[in-house]
Design a protein around this motif. Sequence first.
Motif, PDB file in Angstrom:
ATOM      1  N   ALA A 162      12.843  18.201   3.771  1.00  0.00           N
ATOM      2  CA  ALA A 162      11.667  19.780   4.684  1.00  0.00           C
ATOM      3  C   ALA A 162      12.705  19.884   5.334  1.00  0.00           C
ATOM      4  O   ALA A 162      11.613  21.466   5.978  1.00  0.00           O
ATOM      5  N   GLY A 163      13.216  20.076   5.512  1.00  0.00           N
ATOM      6  CA  GLY A 163      14.167  21.524   6.655  1.00  0.00           C
ATOM      7  C   GLY A 163      14.231  20.644   8.288  1.00  0.00           C
ATOM      8  O   GLY A 163      13.249  20.249   8.296  1.00  0.00           O
ATOM      9  N   GLY A 164      14.831  21.322   8.450  1.00  0.00           N
ATOM     10  CA  GLY A 164      15.698  20.735  10.406  1.00  0.00           C
ATOM     11  C   GLY A 164      15.536  19.822  10.441  1.00  0.00           C
ATOM     12  O   GLY A 164      16.463  19.105   9.996  1.00  0.00           O
ATOM     13  N   ASP A 165      15.068  19.843  11.578  1.00  0.00           N
ATOM     14  CA  ASP A 165      15.491  18.334  12.279  1.00  0.00           C
ATOM     15  C   ASP A 165      14.397  17.490  11.856  1.00  0.00           C
ATOM     16  O   ASP A 165      13.204  17.114  12.183  1.00  0.00           O
ATOM     17  N   PRO A 166      14.842  16.401  11.056  1.00  0.00           N
ATOM     18  CA  PRO A 166      13.947  14.947  10.851  1.00  0.00           C
ATOM     19  C   PRO A 166      13.977  13.521  11.332  1.00  0.00           C
ATOM     20  O   PRO A 166      12.479  13.004  11.904  1.00  0.00           O
ATOM     21  N   GLY A 167      13.388  14.440  12.823  1.00  0.00           N
ATOM     22  CA  GLY A 167      13.744  12.781  14.106  1.00  0.00           C
ATOM     23  C   GLY A 167      14.508  12.180  14.352  1.00  0.00           C
ATOM     24  O   GLY A 167      14.201  11.227  14.853  1.00  0.00           O
ATOM     25  N   PHE A 168      15.131  11.860  13.378  1.00  0.00           N
ATOM     26  CA  PHE A 168      16.039  10.276  13.047  1.00  0.00           C
ATOM     27  C   PHE A 168      17.895  10.491  12.682  1.00  0.00           C
ATOM     28  O   PHE A 168      17.897  11.751  12.157  1.00  0.00           O
ATOM     29  N   PRO A 218      22.023   8.164  21.602  1.00  0.00           N
ATOM     30  CA  PRO A 218      20.830   7.197  22.033  1.00  0.00           C
ATOM     31  C   PRO A 218      19.115   7.087  22.079  1.00  0.00           C
ATOM     32  O   PRO A 218      18.414   6.193  22.033  1.00  0.00           O
ATOM     33  N   ALA A 219      18.690   8.637  22.103  1.00  0.00           N
ATOM     34  CA  ALA A 219      17.599   8.934  22.501  1.00  0.00           C
ATOM     35  C   ALA A 219      16.729   9.045  21.517  1.00  0.00           C
ATOM     36  O   ALA A 219      15.624   9.580  21.298  1.00  0.00           O
ATOM     37  N   VAL A 220      17.775   9.015  19.879  1.00  0.00           N
ATOM     38  CA  VAL A 220      17.446   9.840  19.201  1.00  0.00           C
ATOM     39  C   VAL A 220      17.408   8.293  18.080  1.00  0.00           C
ATOM     40  O   VAL A 220      18.357   7.589  17.583  1.00  0.00           O
ATOM     41  N   PRO A 221      15.966   8.152  17.069  1.00  0.00           N
ATOM     42  CA  PRO A 221      16.044   6.949  16.008  1.00  0.00           C
ATOM     43  C   PRO A 221      17.284   6.960  15.550  1.00  0.00           C
ATOM     44  O   PRO A 221      17.266   7.821  14.644  1.00  0.00           O
ATOM     45  N   VAL A 222      16.835   5.578  15.006  1.00  0.00           N
ATOM     46  CA  VAL A 222      18.225   5.866  13.584  1.00  0.00           C
ATOM     47  C   VAL A 222      18.132   4.766  12.361  1.00  0.00           C
ATOM     48  O   VAL A 222      16.989   4.226  12.288  1.00  0.00           O
ATOM     49  N   VAL A 223      18.151   5.345  10.959  1.00  0.00           N
ATOM     50  CA  VAL A 223      17.534   4.518  10.279  1.00  0.00           C
ATOM     51  C   VAL A 223      18.991   4.077   9.242  1.00  0.00           C
ATOM     52  O   VAL A 223      20.034   5.410   9.428  1.00  0.00           O
ATOM     53  N   THR A 224      19.024   3.273   9.731  1.00  0.00           N
ATOM     54  CA  THR A 224      20.341   2.319   8.808  1.00  0.00           C
ATOM     55  C   THR A 224      20.085   1.859   7.132  1.00  0.00           C
ATOM     56  O   THR A 224      18.995   1.264   6.436  1.00  0.00           O
ATOM     57  N   TYR A 225      21.425   2.511   6.608  1.00  0.00           N
ATOM     58  CA  TYR A 225      21.485   1.402   4.590  1.00  0.00           C
ATOM     59  C   TYR A 225      22.872   1.584   4.326  1.00  0.00           C
ATOM     60  O   TYR A 225      23.024   1.913   5.316  1.00  0.00           O
ATOM     61  N   CYS A 226      23.345   0.561   4.056  1.00  0.00           N
ATOM     62  CA  CYS A 226      23.811  -0.070   3.192  1.00  0.00           C
ATOM     63  C   CYS A 226      24.011  -0.005   1.344  1.00  0.00           C
ATOM     64  O   CYS A 226      23.537   0.834   1.177  1.00  0.00           O
ATOM     65  N   LEU A 231      22.855  -1.643  15.882  1.00  0.00           N
ATOM     66  CA  LEU A 231      22.600  -0.542  17.256  1.00  0.00           C
ATOM     67  C   LEU A 231      21.381  -1.408  18.152  1.00  0.00           C
ATOM     68  O   LEU A 231      21.149  -1.051  18.904  1.00  0.00           O
ATOM     69  N   ALA A 232      20.161  -2.026  17.494  1.00  0.00           N
ATOM     70  CA  ALA A 232      18.841  -2.560  18.753  1.00  0.00           C
ATOM     71  C   ALA A 232      20.107  -3.716  20.031  1.00  0.00           C
ATOM     72  O   ALA A 232      19.293  -3.084  20.846  1.00  0.00           O
ATOM     73  N   GLU A 233      20.708  -4.310  20.216  1.00  0.00           N
ATOM     74  CA  GLU A 233      21.774  -4.729  20.580  1.00  0.00           C
ATOM     75  C   GLU A 233      22.184  -4.038  21.848  1.00  0.00           C
ATOM     76  O   GLU A 233      21.869  -4.142  22.974  1.00  0.00           O
ATOM     77  N   GLN A 237      16.816   3.092  19.285  1.00  0.00           N
ATOM     78  CA  GLN A 237      15.722   2.514  18.519  1.00  0.00           C
ATOM     79  C   GLN A 237      16.160   2.927  17.166  1.00  0.00           C
ATOM     80  O   GLN A 237      16.544   3.170  16.114  1.00  0.00           O
ATOM     81  N   VAL A 238      15.446   1.808  15.758  1.00  0.00           N
ATOM     82  CA  VAL A 238      16.446   1.814  14.745  1.00  0.00           C
ATOM     83  C   VAL A 238      15.224   1.032  13.877  1.00  0.00           C
ATOM     84  O   VAL A 238      14.160   0.302  14.251  1.00  0.00           O
TER      85      VAL A 238
END
Length: 162
Positions: A47-53, A90-98, A113-115, A119-120
């Motif tokens: 979508a472009g721009g900041d995805p929020g995560f 720390p104010a930006v949610p994180v989406v993890t993958y492996c 990260l949650a520990e 927010q994840v």
Amino acid sequence: MTSQLTATAVNPVLRVPPASPAAAAAHFGASLAFHADVSDVAAALAAGGDPGFALLDSRSTESWDQGHVPGAVHLPTALIPEQAGKLLDPAVPVVTYCWGPGCNGGTRAALALAELGYQVKEMLGGFEYWAREGFAFETRQGRERRDADPLAAPVASDDCGC
């Protein structure tokens, strides 16, 4: 020929009855709070721009070089406690993958990260399904893209309808 259950046979699907609608709504609602799918992550990034995560690849350097999602942050799980604060807001949610569904590395990274107070969410399917759904990825040699696997993504549309 289909098999029929006798009066004494137990339907293996219903051996444990389904949860009540309220319990099911709570469970599935909670699941969506913890997970994002590959297509949704791809749409947010496209979508472009900041995805929020921030998108975090928790694999080794060798795995990262083999292929990763463009724009992802590389931070192997073992290094999260000492380096997350340098690489992630720390104010930006994180989406993890492996790697993929056969690997729980994204889950371990999300826990680490949650520990630390982030927010994840975890990206279901990991890098495997990113590539299988036909999204571009980066390797040490450059950008690549594979045709969508018809068992993992629609081949004639960008939208699976789910």
